[in-house]
Design a protein around this motif. Structure first.
Motif, PDB file in Angstrom:
ATOM      1  N   GLY A 121       0.792  -1.219   0.000  1.00  0.00           N
ATOM      2  CA  GLY A 121       0.000   0.000   0.000  1.00  0.00           C
ATOM      3  C   GLY A 121       0.826   1.272   0.000  1.00  0.00           C
ATOM      4  O   GLY A 121       2.038   1.265   0.228  1.00  0.00           O
ATOM      5  N   ASP A 122       0.148   2.388  -0.233  1.00  0.00           N
ATOM      6  CA  ASP A 122       0.786   3.699  -0.243  1.00  0.00           C
ATOM      7  C   ASP A 122       1.243   4.058   1.170  1.00  0.00           C
ATOM      8  O   ASP A 122       0.418   4.134   2.091  1.00  0.00           O
ATOM      9  CB  ASP A 122      -0.221   4.732  -0.756  1.00  0.00           C
ATOM     10  N   PRO A 123       2.537   4.278   1.384  1.00  0.00           N
ATOM     11  CA  PRO A 123       3.017   4.594   2.730  1.00  0.00           C
ATOM     12  C   PRO A 123       2.783   6.045   3.158  1.00  0.00           C
ATOM     13  O   PRO A 123       3.014   6.393   4.309  1.00  0.00           O
ATOM     14  CB  PRO A 123       4.517   4.296   2.645  1.00  0.00           C
ATOM     15  N   MET A 124       2.296   6.907   2.252  1.00  0.00           N
ATOM     16  CA  MET A 124       2.183   8.323   2.583  1.00  0.00           C
ATOM     17  C   MET A 124       1.282   8.588   3.786  1.00  0.00           C
ATOM     18  O   MET A 124       1.638   9.403   4.649  1.00  0.00           O
ATOM     19  CB  MET A 124       1.718   9.112   1.368  1.00  0.00           C
ATOM     20  N   PRO A 125       0.097   7.925   3.911  1.00  0.00           N
ATOM     21  CA  PRO A 125      -0.718   8.156   5.111  1.00  0.00           C
ATOM     22  C   PRO A 125      -0.007   7.767   6.405  1.00  0.00           C
ATOM     23  O   PRO A 125      -0.150   8.449   7.426  1.00  0.00           O
ATOM     24  CB  PRO A 125      -1.958   7.284   4.867  1.00  0.00           C
ATOM     25  N   ARG A 126       0.758   6.675   6.354  1.00  0.00           N
ATOM     26  CA  ARG A 126       1.490   6.255   7.550  1.00  0.00           C
ATOM     27  C   ARG A 126       2.600   7.248   7.880  1.00  0.00           C
ATOM     28  O   ARG A 126       2.897   7.503   9.053  1.00  0.00           O
ATOM     29  CB  ARG A 126       2.055   4.842   7.352  1.00  0.00           C
TER      30      ARG A 126
END
Length: 236
Positions: A121-126
């Motif tokens: 998944g996209d790590p940007m939110p984390r």
């Protein structure tokens, strides 16, 4: 090879430089040369194999590069990476980057750092959650500086203070780190279609094209005219 970058949202500016993906997509092992860019790379390999100095694990972090690195990837290798500024890496609890310049370190699967690259998944939110309470330190202004004197004037810090802070965060003097950032700008510049090398040299802060050529040979291992034929992101 398919390489793509996603820039960070405004709230992560000065902390995260980019999130990137790489799909080698070849039938056999391939070599790629990565060049210094002044950043720390937290990387998860989703498939295949990779070698730099020695066989790499599925999750690892690369330190500040001071010279070109020849990387070997199996044709089925696929990666997601987070490109962090050194001070952001330290804010996440990473070991001092001065301890593994031109090298990499294993990241344990039970480390909080591993959750930033969990799955595909996209790590940007984390990353947004990890840095929710963080703010870029004054040294982050070095990304836009052209000299130590100018950086001192902008931040209100003395050159002596900047020397101490930069040594702590990058393991090098401000002028040395500025050199890496100038080269990083030039590598991106030569990838612009139609850009003249002399114009790229001036826009990157070099005295002239000859100065840029010397730096490309020193930090990239080849002249800019050759680099522009193959450059893709940090690879030349």
């Amino acid at each position: 090879m398919h390489y793509a970058e996603t820039p960070p949202p405004p709230e992560l500016d000065g902390l995260v430089e980019a999130v990137w993906t790489l799909d080698v997509g070849a039938s056999d092992w391939v070599d790629h040369q990565a060049v210094p860019d002044g950043c720390i790379e937290l990387i998860r390999r989703h498939s295949g194999r990779s070698v730099w100095r020695r066989e790499q694990p599925e999750l690892f972090v690369t330190g500040l590069a001071l010279r070109p690195a020849v990387l070997r990837f199996s044709g089925d290798a696929r990666f997601t990476g987070i490109r962090l500024w050194p001070w952001a890496w330290h804010a996440l609890g990473g070991e001092r980057c001065s301890e593994f310049a031109d090298d990499w370190r294993l990241v344990r699967g039970d480390s909080p750092l591993a959750t930033l690259l969990a799955g595909d998944g996209d790590p940007m939110p984390r990353l947004g959650a990890a840095f929710r309470e963080a703010a870029p330190p004054p040294l982050a202004a070095i990304r836009h500086a052209t000299s130590v004197t100018g950086l001192a004037r902008f931040t209100g810090l003395s050159e002596r203070q900047l020397q101490r802070i930069c040594a702590r965060e990058t393991g090098m003097a401000p002028r040395s780190y500025l050199r890496l950032l100038r080269f990083r700008t030039a590598v991106a510049g030569v990838q612009h279609a139609g850009a003249l090398l002399a114009e790229t040299a001036a826009a990157s802060g070099y005295a002239d094209q000859a100065h840029m050529t010397r730096e490309f040979k020193s930090l990239g291992g080849l002249p800019p005219a050759r680099a522009r034929k193959h450059a893709k992101g940090p690879f030349i």
